[in-house]
Design a protein around this motif. Structure first.
Motif, PDB file in Angstrom:
ATOM      1  N   THR A 188       0.802  -1.219   0.000  1.00 39.99           N
ATOM      2  CA  THR A 188       0.000   0.000   0.000  1.00 39.99           C
ATOM      3  C   THR A 188       0.839   1.274   0.000  1.00 39.99           C
ATOM      4  O   THR A 188       0.322   2.335  -0.330  1.00 39.99           O
ATOM      5  N   ASN A 189       2.103   1.178   0.420  1.00 41.30           N
ATOM      6  CA  ASN A 189       3.003   2.323   0.552  1.00 41.30           C
ATOM      7  C   ASN A 189       2.466   3.359   1.545  1.00 41.30           C
ATOM      8  O   ASN A 189       2.652   4.549   1.381  1.00 41.30           O
ATOM      9  N   ILE A 190       1.748   2.850   2.584  1.00 45.00           N
ATOM     10  CA  ILE A 190       1.191   3.708   3.631  1.00 45.00           C
ATOM     11  C   ILE A 190       1.636   3.186   4.980  1.00 45.00           C
ATOM     12  O   ILE A 190       1.543   2.002   5.263  1.00 45.00           O
ATOM     13  N   ILE A 191       2.132   4.094   5.830  1.00 46.54           N
ATOM     14  CA  ILE A 191       2.450   3.751   7.208  1.00 46.54           C
ATOM     15  C   ILE A 191       1.487   4.525   8.094  1.00 46.54           C
ATOM     16  O   ILE A 191       1.462   5.752   8.075  1.00 46.54           O
ATOM     17  N   THR A 192       0.680   3.793   8.850  1.00 41.78           N
ATOM     18  CA  THR A 192      -0.258   4.455   9.755  1.00 41.78           C
ATOM     19  C   THR A 192       0.483   4.884  11.018  1.00 41.78           C
ATOM     20  O   THR A 192       1.599   4.445  11.279  1.00 41.78           O
ATOM     21  N   VAL A 193      -0.151   5.705  11.804  1.00 39.95           N
ATOM     22  CA  VAL A 193       0.460   6.175  13.050  1.00 39.95           C
ATOM     23  C   VAL A 193       0.701   4.995  13.985  1.00 39.95           C
ATOM     24  O   VAL A 193       1.763   4.885  14.605  1.00 39.95           O
ATOM     25  N   SER A 194      -0.262   4.092  14.083  1.00 43.77           N
ATOM     26  CA  SER A 194      -0.097   2.957  14.982  1.00 43.77           C
ATOM     27  C   SER A 194       1.061   2.057  14.527  1.00 43.77           C
ATOM     28  O   SER A 194       1.811   1.546  15.364  1.00 43.77           O
ATOM     29  N   MET A 195       1.215   1.860  13.224  1.00 46.70           N
ATOM     30  CA  MET A 195       2.341   1.069  12.717  1.00 46.70           C
ATOM     31  C   MET A 195       3.653   1.766  13.041  1.00 46.70           C
ATOM     32  O   MET A 195       4.611   1.139  13.475  1.00 46.70           O
ATOM     33  N   HIS A 196       3.680   3.069  12.835  1.00 51.54           N
ATOM     34  CA  HIS A 196       4.892   3.835  13.100  1.00 51.54           C
ATOM     35  C   HIS A 196       5.283   3.734  14.574  1.00 51.54           C
ATOM     36  O   HIS A 196       6.453   3.526  14.895  1.00 51.54           O
ATOM     37  N   VAL A 197       4.322   3.835  15.470  1.00 49.66           N
ATOM     38  CA  VAL A 197       4.604   3.748  16.909  1.00 49.66           C
ATOM     39  C   VAL A 197       5.065   2.347  17.280  1.00 49.66           C
ATOM     40  O   VAL A 197       6.029   2.182  18.036  1.00 49.66           O
ATOM     41  N   LYS A 198       4.392   1.317  16.757  1.00 50.59           N
ATOM     42  CA  LYS A 198       4.798  -0.064  17.053  1.00 50.59           C
ATOM     43  C   LYS A 198       6.219  -0.322  16.582  1.00 50.59           C
ATOM     44  O   LYS A 198       7.018  -0.921  17.290  1.00 50.59           O
ATOM     45  N   TRP A 199       6.535   0.106  15.374  1.00 53.10           N
ATOM     46  CA  TRP A 199       7.865  -0.134  14.824  1.00 53.10           C
ATOM     47  C   TRP A 199       8.910   0.626  15.622  1.00 53.10           C
ATOM     48  O   TRP A 199       9.976   0.112  15.908  1.00 53.10           O
ATOM     49  N   TRP A 200       8.598   1.871  15.999  1.00 51.50           N
ATOM     50  CA  TRP A 200       9.535   2.660  16.794  1.00 51.50           C
ATOM     51  C   TRP A 200       9.790   1.972  18.130  1.00 51.50           C
ATOM     52  O   TRP A 200      10.922   1.876  18.584  1.00 51.50           O
ATOM     53  N   TRP A 201       8.710   1.464  18.776  1.00 52.76           N
ATOM     54  CA  TRP A 201       8.857   0.818  20.068  1.00 52.76           C
ATOM     55  C   TRP A 201       9.716  -0.446  19.948  1.00 52.76           C
ATOM     56  O   TRP A 201      10.568  -0.700  20.787  1.00 52.76           O
ATOM     57  N   ARG A 202       9.502  -1.229  18.914  1.00 49.86           N
ATOM     58  CA  ARG A 202      10.298  -2.446  18.743  1.00 49.86           C
ATOM     59  C   ARG A 202      11.773  -2.115  18.528  1.00 49.86           C
ATOM     60  O   ARG A 202      12.649  -2.800  19.051  1.00 49.86           O
ATOM     61  N   ARG A 203      12.064  -1.081  17.740  1.00 50.57           N
ATOM     62  CA  ARG A 203      13.462  -0.686  17.531  1.00 50.57           C
ATOM     63  C   ARG A 203      14.074  -0.186  18.830  1.00 50.57           C
ATOM     64  O   ARG A 203      15.206  -0.520  19.165  1.00 50.57           O
ATOM     65  N   THR A 204      13.330   0.611  19.585  1.00 51.80           N
ATOM     66  CA  THR A 204      13.825   1.174  20.830  1.00 51.80           C
ATOM     67  C   THR A 204      14.025   0.098  21.875  1.00 51.80           C
ATOM     68  O   THR A 204      15.020   0.106  22.613  1.00 51.80           O
ATOM     69  N   LEU A 205      13.110  -0.831  21.959  1.00 54.30           N
ATOM     70  CA  LEU A 205      13.184  -1.900  22.949  1.00 54.30           C
ATOM     71  C   LEU A 205      14.447  -2.730  22.770  1.00 54.30           C
ATOM     72  O   LEU A 205      15.100  -3.098  23.756  1.00 54.30           O
ATOM     73  N   ARG A 206      14.833  -2.996  21.531  1.00 60.85           N
ATOM     74  CA  ARG A 206      16.069  -3.757  21.277  1.00 60.85           C
ATOM     75  C   ARG A 206      17.285  -3.005  21.801  1.00 60.85           C
ATOM     76  O   ARG A 206      18.204  -3.596  22.338  1.00 60.85           O
ATOM     77  N   LYS A 207      17.283  -1.690  21.650  1.00 59.18           N
ATOM     78  CA  LYS A 207      18.426  -0.900  22.095  1.00 59.18           C
ATOM     79  C   LYS A 207      18.464  -0.742  23.606  1.00 59.18           C
ATOM     80  O   LYS A 207      19.513  -0.594  24.191  1.00 59.18           O
ATOM     81  N   LEU A 208      17.285  -0.757  24.246  1.00 58.86           N
ATOM     82  CA  LEU A 208      17.223  -0.622  25.696  1.00 58.86           C
ATOM     83  C   LEU A 208      17.674  -1.885  26.405  1.00 58.86           C
ATOM     84  O   LEU A 208      18.136  -1.821  27.537  1.00 58.86           O
ATOM     85  N   ARG A 209      17.536  -3.020  25.761  1.00 59.94           N
ATOM     86  CA  ARG A 209      17.917  -4.287  26.398  1.00 59.94           C
ATOM     87  C   ARG A 209      19.360  -4.395  26.453  1.00 59.94           C
ATOM     88  O   ARG A 209      20.293  -4.353  26.596  1.00 59.94           O
TER      89      ARG A 209
END
Length: 55
Positions: free
Chosen positions: A34-55
């Protein structure tokens, strides 16, 4: 003492790109279709990237 589990990085090019962005393969396929990123997708992806770095 707690030991960190090693992160298993996918070997497939598409899976690796989704992993780097914090998305699952299904989410990444939906974005590519679709070439669309929704706000919820953006937040989920950001959280997953951040969580890996916090561990």
């Amino acid at each position: 003492m707690k030991f960190r589990r090693s992160i298993i990085v996918p070997t497939d090019e598409h899976a690796r790109r989704a992993f780097r962005n914090g998305a699952t393969l299904e989410e990444w396929a939906e974005f590519r279709r679709t070439n669309i990123i929704t706000v919820s997708m953006h937040v989920k992806w950001w959280w997953r990237r951040t969580l890996r770095k916090l561990r």
